[in-house]
Design a protein around this motif. Structure first.
Motif, PDB file in Angstrom:
ATOM      1  N   UNK A 165      30.533   0.826  92.946  1.00 12.28           N
ATOM      2  CA  UNK A 165      31.700  -0.076  92.467  1.00 12.28           C
ATOM      3  C   UNK A 165      31.296  -1.288  91.443  1.00 12.28           C
ATOM      4  N   UNK A 166      30.270  -0.957  90.478  1.00  8.60           N
ATOM      5  CA  UNK A 166      30.005  -1.951  89.574  1.00  8.60           C
ATOM      6  C   UNK A 166      30.836  -1.575  88.578  1.00  8.60           C
ATOM      7  N   UNK A 167      31.617  -2.592  87.736  1.00  9.16           N
ATOM      8  CA  UNK A 167      32.657  -2.665  86.736  1.00  9.16           C
ATOM      9  C   UNK A 167      31.937  -3.109  85.650  1.00  9.16           C
ATOM     10  N   UNK A 168      31.975  -2.488  84.655  1.00  9.46           N
ATOM     11  CA  UNK A 168      31.225  -2.992  83.249  1.00  9.46           C
ATOM     12  C   UNK A 168      31.696  -1.888  82.096  1.00  9.46           C
ATOM     13  N   UNK A 169      31.376  -2.525  80.663  1.00  5.89           N
ATOM     14  CA  UNK A 169      31.803  -1.567  79.695  1.00  5.89           C
ATOM     15  C   UNK A 169      30.615  -0.854  79.198  1.00  5.89           C
ATOM     16  N   UNK A 170      30.910   0.306  78.425  1.00 10.06           N
ATOM     17  CA  UNK A 170      29.749   0.593  77.561  1.00 10.06           C
ATOM     18  C   UNK A 170      30.025   0.096  76.012  1.00 10.06           C
ATOM     19  N   UNK A 171      28.862  -0.083  75.441  1.00  5.84           N
ATOM     20  CA  UNK A 171      28.935  -0.440  73.892  1.00  5.84           C
ATOM     21  C   UNK A 171      28.671   0.284  73.193  1.00  5.84           C
ATOM     22  N   UNK A 172      29.225   0.235  71.900  1.00  8.10           N
ATOM     23  CA  UNK A 172      28.763   1.061  71.008  1.00  8.10           C
ATOM     24  C   UNK A 172      27.405   1.213  70.542  1.00  8.10           C
ATOM     25  N   UNK A 173      26.795   2.241  70.409  1.00  5.04           N
ATOM     26  CA  UNK A 173      25.304   2.526  70.367  1.00  5.04           C
ATOM     27  C   UNK A 173      25.025   1.902  68.784  1.00  5.04           C
ATOM     28  N   UNK A 174      25.747   2.080  67.868  1.00  3.02           N
ATOM     29  CA  UNK A 174      25.380   1.663  66.503  1.00  3.02           C
ATOM     30  C   UNK A 174      25.490   0.353  66.390  1.00  3.02           C
ATOM     31  N   UNK A 175      25.921  -0.602  67.293  1.00  3.82           N
ATOM     32  CA  UNK A 175      25.565  -1.953  67.330  1.00  3.82           C
ATOM     33  C   UNK A 175      24.302  -2.583  67.786  1.00  3.82           C
ATOM     34  N   UNK A 176      23.462  -1.598  68.244  1.00  8.88           N
ATOM     35  CA  UNK A 176      22.261  -2.114  68.608  1.00  8.88           C
ATOM     36  C   UNK A 176      21.260  -1.899  67.460  1.00  8.88           C
ATOM     37  N   UNK A 177      20.450  -3.060  67.567  1.00 12.49           N
ATOM     38  CA  UNK A 177      19.332  -2.864  66.387  1.00 12.49           C
ATOM     39  C   UNK A 177      18.339  -1.893  66.389  1.00 12.49           C
ATOM     40  N   UNK A 178      18.157  -1.403  65.333  1.00 10.81           N
ATOM     41  CA  UNK A 178      17.580  -0.042  65.163  1.00 10.81           C
ATOM     42  C   UNK A 178      16.099  -0.054  65.954  1.00 10.81           C
ATOM     43  N   UNK A 179      15.416  -1.162  65.901  1.00 11.21           N
ATOM     44  CA  UNK A 179      14.226  -1.032  66.440  1.00 11.21           C
ATOM     45  C   UNK A 179      14.027  -0.764  68.048  1.00 11.21           C
ATOM     46  N   UNK A 180      15.282  -0.688  68.573  1.00 10.63           N
ATOM     47  CA  UNK A 180      15.179  -0.368  69.967  1.00 10.63           C
ATOM     48  C   UNK A 180      15.018   1.128  70.236  1.00 10.63           C
ATOM     49  N   UNK A 181      15.284   2.082  69.258  1.00 13.24           N
ATOM     50  CA  UNK A 181      15.023   3.473  69.519  1.00 13.24           C
ATOM     51  C   UNK A 181      15.762   4.008  70.703  1.00 13.24           C
TER      52      UNK A 181
END
Lengths: 355, 355, 355, 355
Positions: free
Chosen positions: B305-321
Motif C-alpha cells: 500500500x505504499x504510494x510513491x513515484x519512480x524517478x528518472x534514472x538519468x538524474x542520478x549522479x554517475x558515481x552511484x552505478x
C-alpha cells in the motif's frame, strides 16, 4: 578575399538570366504561374520523388514552416547543439510552431551521434501530460561545422527517430554542397535515408533568394499553405522564385556551383594545413574550413582585406587546448570564390607573424 | 503510506476554516475584495517588502505568468536541467511568453552550480539579431531533487545573473519547506539574495489551491494584469484565494506545516539509511527523500500500500552505478504525513526481500 | 488584357537594371550593405523625414510587422471592414501580434468615415482588464475600393485616433498611386497627416518584391529587428531589396509608373461609363475600376482573354440594387498596362451582348 | 442589495459541505481521483450523453480551451456582438487558439438572429488562402442581455452552422438559469439542438470556482489535455473541482439554485415595470434585469447601498431613445438573493426622486 559567408555572393549568371526572362510580361500571382509549376517538377525530377514542394524567400522561413508542419506547440524538436535553427534563427521555430521546444544535443561534437540520439530517446522520463515529448528530429546537412553526414549515418539516425515516432527534418541550406561532396544522388541523403521534409536552399549557392520546402512525406504538408500565408511568406510575384529554382537545377548547374565552392575550400584547407600558423579543426567535407589561428595572425589577415567570421571557442573539441592567444575562424567559399582569392589569402597567411 | 506528492493532501484545518468563513455573504469579484487585500498585506509583511502580489490557482500559472512578465518572446530563460518549469509543465513557459526558449543547465548535478552559470553567460557567442540571448534565470527552491540552495549560493547565482543583465525568478512551489529547512527569514532567500520575482506556492503545503506571484522588482509586474486575464487565471471569486493565503501565513502556520513535513522526511531518511536494501542519494534538506531500491523491494512496498513515484534514472549522479535491478524512488512527505506512516513504511522496507 | 492585379506585372526596366548591377560581386549580408543604406536614405529624402526604415519581401510581412510593433497582444487594431489586413492576409496580424484583435468598421462604405471612428472610440464600454482596448488605427491608402483619402480626411482620422491614445498605421501597398492621384507630396498623406508607421509597397508598382516599413514615429520601431528576424523576414542578400527601392524612387520613377497606371484606369472608366452594359460604382481615384456587369458580358469578355476578378457583392453600396444577373468586377491597371489593352477591352465590352 | 453579479456570491451550503468532505485525507492528484470521476459521470447522466468532460477553475479558461479545440489559428470564430468571449475575456480566445479571429454579429439585437448568421455564412467572399474562413459558431445561453434562446432558435442556428461546416460552441456560464427558465431537459438546449461543445458554468450559480468543458462531439476533445496543461489549468488537487460539481448536480440542486435566482429576477422586473421611474428593456427570461433609469435615481439607489453595474448605452435597441439623463443598468440575482433584498430595492426605487 571574401570568406565571410556564401550568402555574400549574388546570383549566378544562369540564375540571373532566368530571372530576366521571367520578368517579361504578365503572369498569374501567388504561385499560380508556369515558372513555379516548372520548378516544382524540376525538384520532383531531381529527387526522383512525387514530393509536395513550396517556395519561400529565406532559409529561416523554410525551416520554421517545415517544423511548424511537423510538430504541435507542446512537443519537442531535437537538433544538434550547433544547429542553425537553434543558434542563428533567433526563436523562429518557437514562433512558427506556437511554442514547441528546441533541444540541442551533442554540444561537444561536430555532428549528432547515434549514441546520443538513442540515449535521449530511450531515457523514458515521460509522464504525460506533464512533460513535453519529442516529435521531430532536425538534422543539418552540411552541418554548422562544415561536416557531412554519410548516407549510413543519416539512415541510422532517421531509423532511430522513426522508431520512436518522430519525423525527420533536414536543414539543407548547403544541401548542394553535401551532394557534391558525397558525389551521391540527392535522394540518397534525403528521402531514401528517411528524411521526411527537406529545406532545400539555393540562396547560399547561386540564387538571389530562393528556398524550397520539400515534403517527401506528403501528409505533413497539410497546413503549409495557411501557415505560409499568415506568416507573410506567400510572395505575390511567385515566378521569380520559380525561375531561380528552375535555372539552378537545370542540367546540373547547382552541383557545378557547389563542386566549385567545395574545391576552393579544399584548396584553402591544404594550404592552411601546410602553414605552421594555422591548425585545421575538422577535415573539409564541403565548402567550409574551420581553423585555429593566433590572434595577431587574424589581425594581419584582416588588415590585408580578408573577410571571415570568428567562431565560438566552446564549439571546438576539448582536445585542441586553445590557448588564450588563439581564436577560431570560419572560412566559407562560394561559387564566386576564385583560385586567386585562395592563393592571395594563403600568401598573407604564410607571411603573417605569429606574434 | 502516501508519499506520492505533497499535492495529494488537502487543505489544513486552519486554511479550510478560513475558506468556510470567507464563503459567507457576498463580496466584490475579481480580487476587489477584503480577503485578497488582506492576503497581499500578509505577504508583504511576511517578506518585509512592498512587493506587488497577485494570486492564481496553479503553480504552472504562477511560474509561466512570472516568466512572461520577465522576458520577450525572442529571449532565453535559463534554469536547472531538472527544473519543474522544464520537465513538468509541458510547454507552458513557451505558451505564456509567446515562444521564449527554455535552456536547462547542469543535467548531471542536483543544483545549478555557479561555475556552469558563469561559463554559460560568458561564452560570448552573441551575434544579434540572429541568436537568442538569455533574459531570465529561474531557480527552484526547494529543487526537484529536494535540495536547498544556501543563502550564499543564491546570492552568488543572482549576482552573476544580474551582472549579465538577467533578472531572477524563483519557483517556490516548496518555498515554505526551504525556509523551514534553513530556519531563515523568508526575505533572506528571496529578495535579499537577489530574487526579482517569486512564485510562492501554498498548494503543496496546506492550501487547496493557492499560489502567489510576488514581484519584489515591481516594474516587472507591468503586464501581469492583462496576461493573467487573457490566460483565464483571474478568478471571479477571488476571496477564496485570498482567504487561503491569509490563513496560511497567519501566525507562522505555513512554517509549522512545512517543518512537520521536513521532520517526517528526516525520519524516513534515517530509517532508510539504516536499511541495507536502500541507498539514499542526496541528504534530506526539506521534505523529499530520493533513494535507490531493488525492484523487488519496490514491488513489495507497493503491494503493502505504499504510494510513491519512480524517478528518472538519468538524474542520478554517475558515481552511484545503478544496476539493472535497481530503481530510483522519490518519497515526499506533507503536513498530513504521520509518524505512524513513516514507521509502517520503514517496517515494510526492512522486512522486504531483496530478491 | 490583364486587369487581374497590379501584382501580375514584373519589375520595371529601371528596377530590373538596378538588380542586375547589384548582383555583381560580393557584399555584406543581412542588410549591412551599401544598397540597403542607400535605399534608406532615398526613402528619408523622398518623405523629408528622418524615419527608421526596414525592408521585407511581402506586403503582408510589412503590415503584420508594423502592427506587431504598435500593439500588445491584448489590444485592438481598428481598420476599415474591407481592409486587406482583414480580408486578404489570412490571420497574419493576429499571428505577428501574438493575438491582438482586428475589428473592421464601416462595412457599408468605401472608406472609413470620421463619424464611425469617433463613435466607436467614444462608446466607452471599457472595464479593464476584462475588455480589449483599441491601440492602433490602420488606414489603407489607396483603399480596397480604389478610393483615395484626401489630406484633410486623413488628418481628421489621425487626430481622432491620437486623441484616444491610438497610433496610426497606413497600408500603402498602392501608396504611389495615391500620391500620383492626389498630386501631393508624399509627406502630406503620411507623417504630416499624422501617420506613425507606413507600409510602403513597391511590389505592385514596378518592383519584383520589395516593401518598406517606414517608422516616422521612431520609438515604435524598438522591436522591429527581433520581430523581423524571428518571422523569417530578414533576407540574407539584402542588397536586392535595397537596389529595387533605390531605383524605384530615383528621379520620380515610382510616380511615373503610378501615374501611367492611374491614367489607364481613367481611360477604362471613361469607356465603361459610356457603355450601357456597365455601371461604374465609384469614381476612379487611382488605378482600379469597380463596375457592375451582367454575367453574360463577363463571360464574353473572359472568352476574349480579359483577366479580372469578381468582387464580393456585399461590398457594393445598397442603392445600386444589384440584380441576380449582375456581378461586380474589379479591373486593376499597372505600369505595364497599355492603351491598346484598354482599347481592346472596351471594344469587346461594347460588342458584348447583354444576354 | 447586491445585484452586481452572480459571481459575487459564494458557494451554496451543499456545495461547500461537499468540499469539506473531499478535503479529508489524501488522494491522487491531477484529476485521477474519485471525486473527479464521479463528477464526470454526474454530467454524463444529467445530459444523457457519453460526453468527454474536463474541469477548470474559470469560465474564461473553459471557453478559450473549448474554442482552441475547435479551430485552427487561421480560422474565424463567430459570436454575438455582445458575447462575453468578445467583450469580457480580454483576448483569451486569440491567445488560446494561437490567433484565430473573433467576429461579433448582430450588434443591434439582444440575440444572434438566424437571418444574420445565414447571410454572413453565404456571402461567399472566400479566396483561400488569403481570407480567413469561419470554423466555429459560439452561442451564449443565457445571453449577455439575459435572454434565452428557445430550443427551436438553437436548433435552427446550429443547423445553419453545421451546413456550412462550422461546429457549435455554447458559453453556458448561466446554462442552469436557462434550463430553469425554459423548464426543459438540459440535453434539449445542448447536444440535441446541435451544440458540439458546452462550457458549463457552476461558479455563477452556487460553486466557489468550477467550470466544465463538455464535449458532446468527442473527437473535438483530442487536444484538450495538452492545451489545458500548458495553459496552467490542470489543477493538482482535482478533487475540489469534482466535489463541487458532484454536489451541485446532485438531486437537482443546481436547478433549484437557478430557479430561485430566476424568481428573484422576475420579482424585480415586476416591481420595476410598475414604477414610473424605470423602464425594463427586455422581458426577464433568467436571472438578469436590464432597465433604463434616470441618473439621479441611480445615484440615490447607490447611496442606499444598492450594488449593480451600468451597461453600455449602445447595446440598447434604438427605439428606446435614451435621453442624456438616462442610464442603463443591469441587475443580476443569485441563489443568495432574498426577497427582502428585492423588496428593499424596490422600495428605494419607488421612493427615489426622478430629478
Amino acid at each position: 578575399m571574401y570568406f565571410g559567408s556564401d550568402n555574400q555572393s549574388g546570383a549566378s549568371d544562369a540564375v540571373f538570366a532566368a530571372l530576366a526572362q521571367a520578368n517579361q510580361g504578365i503572369s498569374a500571382a501567388y504561385g499560380d504561374d508556369e515558372w513555379t509549376q516548372q520548378a516544382v517538377r524540376a525538384i520532383q525530377t531531381t529527387f526522383d520523388s512525387p514530393a509536395e514542394v513550396f517556395f519561400v524567400s529565406t532559409g529561416t522561413a523554410a525551416n520554421a514552416l517545415a517544423l511548424a508542419c511537423m510538430s504541435s506547440p507542446w512537443q519537442i524538436i531535437l537538433c544538434h547543439a550547433q544547429a542553425h535553427i537553434l543558434n542563428d534563427e533567433l526563436t523562429a521555430p518557437e514562433f512558427f510552431t506556437g511554442g514547441a521546444r528546441m533541444i540541442g544535443l551533442d554540444a561537444g561534437r561536430e555532428k549528432l551521434s547515434l549514441e546520443t540520439l538513442s540515449q535521449y530517446l530511450s531515457q523514458g522520463s515521460a509522464h504525460p501530460p506533464h512533460n513535453a515529448e519529442p516529435a521531430v528530429l532536425s538534422l543539418t546537412q552540411v552541418t554548422e561545422s562544415g561536416q557531412v553526414y554519410s548516407i549510413e549515418e543519416l539512415a541510422a539516425l532517421c531509423a532511430v527517430a522513426h522508431q520512436h515516432g518522430l519525423t525527420v527534418h533536414m536543414d539543407g541550406a548547403r544541401f548542394a554542397n553535401a551532394v557534391a561532396g558525397l558525389n551521391c544522388h540527392p535522394a540518397a541523403i534525403s528521402w531514401q535515408a528517411g528524411v521526411d521534409v527537406l529545406s532545400l536552399g539555393a540562396t547560399k549557392n547561386g540564387a538571389l533568394s530562393a528556398e524550397a520546402i520539400v515534403f517527401f512525406n506528403r501528409p505533413l504538408a497539410a497546413n503549409l499553405v495557411p501557415l505560409r500565408k499568415r506568416s507573410g511568406h506567400l510572395v505575390s510575384k511567385g515566378r521569380w522564385l520559380g525561375a531561380q529554382f528552375s535555372a539552378w537545377l537545370n542540367d546540373g548547374h547547382w552541383l557545378e556551383l557547389a563542386a566549385h565552392a567545395n574545391r576552393m575550400a579544399t584548396l584553402l584547407e591544404q594550404g592552411m594545413a601546410a602553414c605552421p600558423a594555422s591548425q585545421v579543426i575538422w577535415p573539409v567535407a564541403a565548402n567550409e574550413v574551420f581553423a585555429i589561428l593566433p590572434s595577431p595572425v587574424i589581425e594581419q589577415l584582416r588588415a590585408q582585406g580578408a573577410v571571415f567570421y570568428q567562431w565560438p571557442r566552446h564549439f571546438v573539441p576539448s582536445h585542441f587546448n586553445l590557448s588564450e592567444h588563439d581564436e577560431v575562424v570560419r572560412l566559407v567559399t562560394s561559387f564566386r570564390t576564385s583560385e586567386a582569392d585562395v592563393t592571395t589569402f594563403l600568401g598573407h597567411l604564410n607571411a603573417a607573424e605569429r606574434g
